[in-house]
Design an enzyme around this catalytic site. Structure first.
Site, PDB file in Angstrom:
ATOM      1  N   ILE A  24      -1.686  -3.914  -6.532  1.00 32.51           N
ATOM      2  CA  ILE A  24      -1.597  -2.520  -6.089  1.00 32.51           C
ATOM      3  C   ILE A  24      -3.021  -1.948  -6.005  1.00 32.51           C
ATOM      4  CG2 ILE A  24       0.787  -1.982  -6.598  1.00 32.51           C
ATOM      5  CD1 ILE A  24       0.039  -1.092  -9.363  1.00 32.51           C
ATOM      6  N   HIS A  25      -3.763  -2.477  -5.023  1.00 33.34           N
ATOM      7  CA  HIS A  25      -5.178  -2.172  -4.851  1.00 33.34           C
ATOM      8  C   HIS A  25      -5.488  -0.683  -4.984  1.00 33.34           C
ATOM      9  CE1 HIS A  25      -5.676  -6.214  -3.027  1.00 33.34           C
ATOM     10  NE2 HIS A  25      -4.591  -5.936  -2.329  1.00 33.34           N
ATOM     11  N   ASP A  26      -4.790   0.130  -4.175  1.00 27.67           N
ATOM     12  CA  ASP A  26      -5.150   1.541  -4.054  1.00 27.67           C
ATOM     13  C   ASP A  26      -4.872   2.325  -5.331  1.00 27.67           C
ATOM     14  OD1 ASP A  26      -5.926   1.000  -1.474  1.00 27.67           O
ATOM     15  OD2 ASP A  26      -4.031   1.650  -0.588  1.00 27.67           O
TER      16      ASP A  26
ATOM     17  N   THR B  40      -9.542  -5.618  -7.850  1.00 24.91           N
ATOM     18  CA  THR B  40      -8.138  -5.220  -7.726  1.00 24.91           C
ATOM     19  C   THR B  40      -7.194  -6.415  -7.812  1.00 24.91           C
ATOM     20  OG1 THR B  40      -8.229  -5.273  -5.292  1.00 24.91           O
ATOM     21  CG2 THR B  40      -8.683  -3.171  -6.383  1.00 24.91           C
TER      22      THR B  40
ATOM     23  N   TYR C  15       2.996 -11.308  -1.699  1.00 24.45           N
ATOM     24  CA  TYR C  15       2.141 -11.661  -2.829  1.00 24.45           C
ATOM     25  C   TYR C  15       2.714 -12.787  -3.676  1.00 24.45           C
ATOM     26  CZ  TYR C  15      -1.586  -8.396  -2.072  1.00 24.45           C
ATOM     27  OH  TYR C  15      -2.683  -7.766  -1.541  1.00 24.45           O
TER      28      TYR C  15
END
Length: 312
Positions: free
Chosen positions: A240-242, A195, A229
Site C-alpha cells: 500500500i505504497h501511498d 514501500t 501482488y
C-alpha cells in the site's frame, strides 16, 4: 494537528491513503485534488469522491486536475493492477457523495486552500506530479504556505512499470523533474525501495477486514490488487505504497530519510522516468538541491501504525 492536501489518482493504495487521512484524529484534511494516473481522470475523480463518502467526509472539497502529462502522451494506465475502474470493478458499490466537486480546477483549489490557511499545509502527492508542477510554476508565491511536499514516487534501485521507472514518475517525468530537481519547497520522497518492504500480509488484511465496515470494504476493494501482488510478492499480501507516504505526512520521522540531489530522466529511451539520486559523499555539482529520500524505517512500526489508524 497536521493540515493536509492530498493530490491523488485512486487506485487501491490511494484509497487506503485517503482513508488513513480521513480517520486520523490528528489530521485536518483541507482538500483533495485528482489527477490522471492509475485510471483516467473521470474515474480517479469519481473514486476520490466515493472514498470520501465511504469515510463520511462530505466536508472535504474536491477538484479535478490534469487529465494528461505536461508534454508527452501517457503510455498506459494500471488497470491490470487496480481494475478497469481503479477499484477492482467495485467503485459503483461505494456510496455516492452528496457534495460534488468544488466548482474549480485542482490548481485553483490548492491555491485558495493555501491562501486561506492560517498555517502552512503539507501537500501529499500520491499520483503523477502534473498538478503539483503546475501549481508551483504558475503560483510561486504559495511556496511559503507549503510546510513540505510528501511524494510517493520513484525507485532508486529500479522501477515497477519499467525496469528503470516507478509508475507515478514515469507517468509524467517532465513534471516530476520540475518538482524534484528544480523547486525549493522542502520535499520528502517515499520510494518503492521502502514501500515494497512495508508490504502487509494476509494476517494484517484479515485483521483490518474484521475491524469494522471501513476495514472490510477496503479489503474487499483490494481484490484485483491482491491478485497482482500475490504473484509479484510470492505470498498473499499487498503493497500500500501511498498509505506509507500519508503515514509519514501524519507522523514526520516515522520513515528515516537521507538528503540527496535527484534527477529524473526525461529522455525517450528505456530509462525514461528513472529517478537518479546522487549518493556520492562529495557531490560534483555546485550546491545542488537535496530532497529527503525515505530509505528505511521500523517496518513493523509502520505496519502497526497503518493498522491501528485504519482499524480505528
Amino acid at each position: 494537528m497536521t493540515r493536509l492536501i492530498i493530490d491523488t489518482d485512486p487506485g487501491i493504495d490511494d484509497t487506503y491513503a485517503l482513508a488513513l487521512a480521513c480517520v486520523s484524529p490528528d489530521v485536518d484534511l483541507v482538500g483533495v485534488t485528482t489527477v490522471f494516473g492509475n485510471v483516467g481522470l473521470a474515474n480517479t475523480t469519481r473514486n476520490a469522491l466515493r472514498v470520501l463518502a465511504l469515510c463520511g467526509r462530505e466536508d472535504v472539497p474536491v477538484a479535478a486536475g490534469a487529465d494528461r502529462p505536461l508534454v508527452h502522451p501517457h503510455g498506459h494506465r494500471a488497470r491490470q493492477v487496480h481494475g478497469e475502474d481503479g477499484l477492482s470493478g467495485m467503485s459503483d458499490t461505494l456510496p455516492r457523495r452528496t457534495t460534488g466537486l468544488a466548482g474549480t480546477d485542482a490548481v485553483s483549489l490548492m491555491v485558495r486552500l493555501l491562501d486561506e490557511s492560517p498555517e502552512p499545509v503539507t501537500i501529499v502527492a500520491i499520483g503523477p506530479l502534473t498538478n503539483v508542477a503546475l501549481l508551483l510554476a504558475a503560483h510561486p508565491a504559495v511556496r511559503s504556505k507549503i510546510e513540505r511536499l510528501v511524494i510517493m514516487g520513484g525507485g532508486l534501485d529500479g522501477g515497477n512499470v519499467t525496469a528503470a521507472a516507478e509508475f507515478n514518475i514515469w507517468s509524467d517525468p517532465e513534471a516530476a523533474r520540475r518538482v524534484l530537481a528544480e523547486e525549493s519547497v522542502p520535499t520528502t520522497l517515499v520510494t518503492l525501495d521502502l514501500t515494497v518492504r512495508c508490504a502487509v500480509d494476509s494476517t494484517w488484511l484479515d485483521r483490518l477486514a474484521a475491524s469494522g465496515p471501513l476495514g472490510d470494504t477496503l479489503v474487499k476493494l483490494s481484490a484485483t490488487y491482491r491478485s497482482h501482488y500475490r504473484l509479484s510478492l510470492g505470498y498473499d499480501g499487498v503493497v500500500i505504497h501511498d498509505a506509507v507516504a500519508v503515514a509519514e505526512a501524519i507522523r514526520p520521522g516515522l520513515l528515516r530519510t537521507t538528503g540527496m540531489p535527484v534527477e529524473v530522466d526525461c529522455g525517450q529511451g528505456p530509462a525514461r522516468g528513472m529517478t537518479i539520486a546522487d549518493r556520492r559523499e562529495h557531490h560534483t555539482r555546485d550546491s545542488p538541491r537535496r530532497i529527503d529520500i525515505a530509505l528505511d524505517a521500523n517496518l513493523d512500526e509502520v505496519r502497526a501504525f497503518l493498522l491501528s489508524r485504519l482499524a480505528g
